[in-house]
Enzyme design. Structure first.
Site, PDB file in Angstrom:
ATOM      1  N   ARG A  47     -63.824  18.667 -43.925  1.00  0.00           N
ATOM      2  CA  ARG A  47     -63.274  20.017 -43.764  1.00  0.00           C
ATOM      3  C   ARG A  47     -62.544  20.070 -42.424  1.00  0.00           C
ATOM      4  O   ARG A  47     -63.127  19.744 -41.384  1.00  0.00           O
ATOM      5  CB  ARG A  47     -64.398  21.056 -43.776  1.00  0.00           C
ATOM      6  CG  ARG A  47     -64.008  22.464 -43.297  1.00  0.00           C
ATOM      7  CD  ARG A  47     -63.265  23.244 -44.333  1.00  0.00           C
ATOM      8  NE  ARG A  47     -62.945  24.594 -43.882  1.00  0.00           N
ATOM      9  CZ  ARG A  47     -62.134  25.429 -44.532  1.00  0.00           C
ATOM     10  NH1 ARG A  47     -61.574  25.055 -45.663  1.00  0.00           N
ATOM     11  NH2 ARG A  47     -61.890  26.631 -44.064  1.00  0.00           N
ATOM     12  N   VAL A  48     -61.261  20.394 -42.447  1.00  0.00           N
ATOM     13  CA  VAL A  48     -60.505  20.647 -41.215  1.00  0.00           C
ATOM     14  C   VAL A  48     -60.502  22.161 -41.034  1.00  0.00           C
ATOM     15  O   VAL A  48     -59.786  22.878 -41.742  1.00  0.00           O
ATOM     16  CB  VAL A  48     -59.080  20.079 -41.319  1.00  0.00           C
ATOM     17  CG1 VAL A  48     -58.275  20.445 -40.078  1.00  0.00           C
ATOM     18  CG2 VAL A  48     -59.126  18.567 -41.510  1.00  0.00           C
TER      19      VAL A  48
ATOM     20  N   CYS B  22     -61.584  38.051 -43.475  1.00  0.00           N
ATOM     21  CA  CYS B  22     -61.198  36.717 -43.932  1.00  0.00           C
ATOM     22  C   CYS B  22     -62.427  36.068 -44.571  1.00  0.00           C
ATOM     23  O   CYS B  22     -63.490  36.679 -44.656  1.00  0.00           O
ATOM     24  CB  CYS B  22     -60.683  35.868 -42.766  1.00  0.00           C
ATOM     25  SG  CYS B  22     -61.942  35.544 -41.500  1.00  0.00           S
TER      26      CYS B  22
ATOM     27  N   GLU C  94     -56.504  29.631 -33.847  1.00  0.00           N
ATOM     28  CA  GLU C  94     -56.833  31.037 -34.083  1.00  0.00           C
ATOM     29  C   GLU C  94     -55.609  31.770 -34.634  1.00  0.00           C
ATOM     30  O   GLU C  94     -54.494  31.634 -34.116  1.00  0.00           O
ATOM     31  CB  GLU C  94     -57.278  31.693 -32.781  1.00  0.00           C
ATOM     32  CG  GLU C  94     -57.862  33.072 -32.935  1.00  0.00           C
ATOM     33  CD  GLU C  94     -59.324  33.058 -33.359  1.00  0.00           C
ATOM     34  OE1 GLU C  94     -59.635  33.733 -34.361  1.00  0.00           O
ATOM     35  OE2 GLU C  94     -60.153  32.412 -32.700  1.00  0.00           O
TER      36      GLU C  94
ATOM     37  N   ARG D 182     -53.946  31.277 -37.422  1.00  0.00           N
ATOM     38  CA  ARG D 182     -52.976  30.275 -37.882  1.00  0.00           C
ATOM     39  C   ARG D 182     -52.092  29.796 -36.741  1.00  0.00           C
ATOM     40  O   ARG D 182     -50.896  29.545 -36.894  1.00  0.00           O
ATOM     41  CB  ARG D 182     -52.117  30.797 -39.030  1.00  0.00           C
ATOM     42  CG  ARG D 182     -52.903  31.207 -40.256  1.00  0.00           C
ATOM     43  CD  ARG D 182     -51.992  31.421 -41.466  1.00  0.00           C
ATOM     44  NE  ARG D 182     -52.719  32.130 -42.510  1.00  0.00           N
ATOM     45  CZ  ARG D 182     -52.385  33.323 -42.987  1.00  0.00           C
ATOM     46  NH1 ARG D 182     -51.307  33.934 -42.545  1.00  0.00           N
ATOM     47  NH2 ARG D 182     -53.099  33.891 -43.926  1.00  0.00           N
TER      48      ARG D 182
ATOM     49  N   ASP E 152     -47.263  30.360 -40.247  1.00  0.00           N
ATOM     50  CA  ASP E 152     -48.318  29.394 -39.927  1.00  0.00           C
ATOM     51  C   ASP E 152     -47.789  28.472 -38.844  1.00  0.00           C
ATOM     52  O   ASP E 152     -46.860  27.688 -39.064  1.00  0.00           O
ATOM     53  CB  ASP E 152     -48.705  28.596 -41.172  1.00  0.00           C
ATOM     54  CG  ASP E 152     -49.989  27.778 -40.991  1.00  0.00           C
ATOM     55  OD1 ASP E 152     -50.343  27.498 -39.836  1.00  0.00           O
ATOM     56  OD2 ASP E 152     -50.606  27.425 -42.006  1.00  0.00           O
TER      57      ASP E 152
ATOM     58  N   ARG F 197     -49.705  26.247 -37.106  1.00  0.00           N
ATOM     59  CA  ARG F 197     -50.665  25.168 -36.832  1.00  0.00           C
ATOM     60  C   ARG F 197     -50.026  23.784 -36.970  1.00  0.00           C
ATOM     61  O   ARG F 197     -49.140  23.579 -37.788  1.00  0.00           O
ATOM     62  CB  ARG F 197     -51.859  25.273 -37.780  1.00  0.00           C
ATOM     63  CG  ARG F 197     -52.723  26.485 -37.547  1.00  0.00           C
ATOM     64  CD  ARG F 197     -53.797  26.631 -38.606  1.00  0.00           C
ATOM     65  NE  ARG F 197     -53.250  26.954 -39.916  1.00  0.00           N
ATOM     66  CZ  ARG F 197     -53.970  27.201 -40.995  1.00  0.00           C
ATOM     67  NH1 ARG F 197     -55.292  27.137 -40.926  1.00  0.00           N
ATOM     68  NH2 ARG F 197     -53.387  27.502 -42.143  1.00  0.00           N
TER      69      ARG F 197
ATOM     70  N   SER G  15     -60.483  22.150 -48.981  1.00  0.00           N
ATOM     71  CA  SER G  15     -59.486  23.142 -48.606  1.00  0.00           C
ATOM     72  C   SER G  15     -58.764  23.619 -49.852  1.00  0.00           C
ATOM     73  O   SER G  15     -58.522  22.846 -50.778  1.00  0.00           O
ATOM     74  CB  SER G  15     -58.465  22.537 -47.628  1.00  0.00           C
ATOM     75  OG  SER G  15     -57.419  23.444 -47.365  1.00  0.00           O
TER      76      SER G  15
END
Length: 456
Positions: A58-59, A74, A102, A104, A136, A138, A159
């Protein structure tokens, strides 16, 4: 020697972290502009153990409101705990907790400003854009560095975000499956989740496929799969992806190389999990091939019963027509049967589900290449050579197997019916070798040899 990737982040500390899900190794990394990242690891994720299934990973993007305060705007906190729980149940996997993600990637205070715009009616994408940020922001370079440091190059990614899998793939991490975590929508986050699904390509809960049903239908899912189905996708997906022509050998034998006792008793060499594995192989092929000795010894059914899926055509190689006329494959119409006999074999009138095929005989019986050619003329291209030892060995020696699944059971028989046997080489350097994967099936160990890769 392959050069290792140059890492931009550095592991600075390692410790342990007991949690409600179990005890994890916790590694701290620099990066994120000085904030630092952490990785929670359980078990051997580097793939050096016997089970070569890709680890669960999990990322997880940092989310103070969801992870620490339990926000229901969320589903981040619930996703984090679901991932830790899934890893603990499997006993192997990693969560990379990514700082600086934080909102995205726009930061905590900007995320709160976006919340205020959402209170006024904007969705999460438009709120970020209204503030002058990307939908986004990230990046995943440092995540890939952390995974490489952990020895992880193949993952089953937990994901629902396909873009995350695409970015990791670009950075050298092979995503063999993407698993959607079983977190239910809530009234408070329904609009948030709907926006991600409509505008950011996230999987919807209703669209998550059943991986095994997809594989049996001849499709390899390219998006999220549910729960432990990701193991099935990793293990059997390459067989489906190989296309309409594939020849697989399968055999279970003792540690000293026997498939049955000297009396012929073979019930059972391997355990229940290996028998389920065999039924999955049957469900993914057009035909299953056995020699007449297996019919004489075991009177097998050769159907798919332990898993969902249709039964393949049964092919019995019987040069002299020795199969008992009352055997299951010749009398019970639970799958079509192709009875392959020599030119001079005398056979009785057969049941409607049985077809007789006469092939020429070579010095050692039917030539494996002639058998495959005859099957493919009938549109039967995906073949499982199931037994016994002489038949599987003949196809192996002829260089016709694309994959060999050889299960070793923790038994020492001492004397019995041999398993894999063929004319070997005088030097170990010339012994047959191929890329392998290993799967732990209960007390048994299944080794998959990719023989097609050697030919290629």
């Amino acid at each position: 020697m392959t050069d290792l990737p140059r890492l931009a982040v550095r592991r600075t500390v390692s410790t342990t972290l007991p949690t409600e899900h179990g005890t994890f190794a916790m590694h701290g990394y620099d990066g994120a502009g000085g904030l630092g990242h952490v990785a929670l690891v359980m078990g051997d994720v580097a793939g050096e153990g016997l089970d070569d299934v890709a680890p669960l990973v999990r990322v997880h993007s940092e989310c103070l409101t969801g992870d620490a305060f339990g926000s229901r705007r969320c589903d981040c906190g619930e996703q984090l705990h679901a991932a830790l729980g899934a890893i603990a149940r499997e006993g192997r996997g990693a969560v990379v907790y990514v700082r600086g993600h934080e909102g995205r990637g726009i930061g905590l205070l900007a995320k709160l400003q976006a919340y205020a715009l959402q209170d006024a009616g904007l969705d999460t994408v438009d709120a970020n854009l209204e503030l002058g940020y990307p939908a986004d922001a990230r990046t995943y370079d440092e995540v890939a560095d952390i995974l490489h440091d952990l020895g992880v190059t193949r993952v089953r990614l937990m994901s629902s975000n396909p873009e995350k899998a695409e970015r990791l793939t670009e950075l050298g991490i092979e995503v063999v499956a993407r698993q959607t975590l079983p977190v239910a929508d809530r009234p408070e986050n329904a609009f948030y989740l709907d926006t991600k699904r409509r505008r950011m390509r996230h999987d919807s809960v209703g669209a998550v496929p059943d991986a095994w049903a997809e594989l049996v239908a001849g499709r390899v899912p390219d998006h999220g799969v549910a729960g432990t189905d990701s193991v099935l996708l990793d293990r059997y997906g390459p067989l489906v992806a190989a296309g309409p022509e594939l020849t697989i050998g399968q055999l279970a034998q003792s540690m000293d190389g026997f498939i049955a006792a000297r009396s012929g008793d073979a019930e059972f060499v391997s355990g229940e999990q290996d028998r389920e594995h065999l039924h999955r192989l049957r469900a993914l092929v057009d035909v299953v091939v056995i020699g007449v000795s297996s019919v004489l010894a075991d009177d097998p059914r050769l159907t798919v019963r332990a898993v969902a899926g249709g039964s393949p055509v049964r092919v019995v190689l019987d040069p002299n027509g020795r199969a008992p006329h009352g055997s299951h494959v010749l009398t019970v119409d639970d799958a079509p049967t192709l009875w392959v006999v020599g030119p001079d074999a005398v056979v009785p009138e057969v049941a409607p589900h049985v077809s007789v095929l006469r092939l020429p005989l070579g010095p050692s019986g039917f030539e494996p290449a002639a058998v495959l050619a005859a099957l493919r003329e009938r549109g039967l291209g995906r073949v499982l050579v199931e037994g016994g030892g002489r038949v599987v060995s003949a196809f192996l020696a002829a260089g016709l197997l694309d994959r060999l699944f050889l299960t070793t059971a923790p038994l020492l028989i001492g004397d019995g019916v041999p398993g894999i046997r063929f004319d070997g080489s005088d030097r170990l350097a010339d012994a047959l070798s191929a890329p392998v994967r290993r799967f732990v099936l209960g007390e048994d160990i299944c080794t998959e040899m990719d023989l097609a890769a050697v030919r290629a």
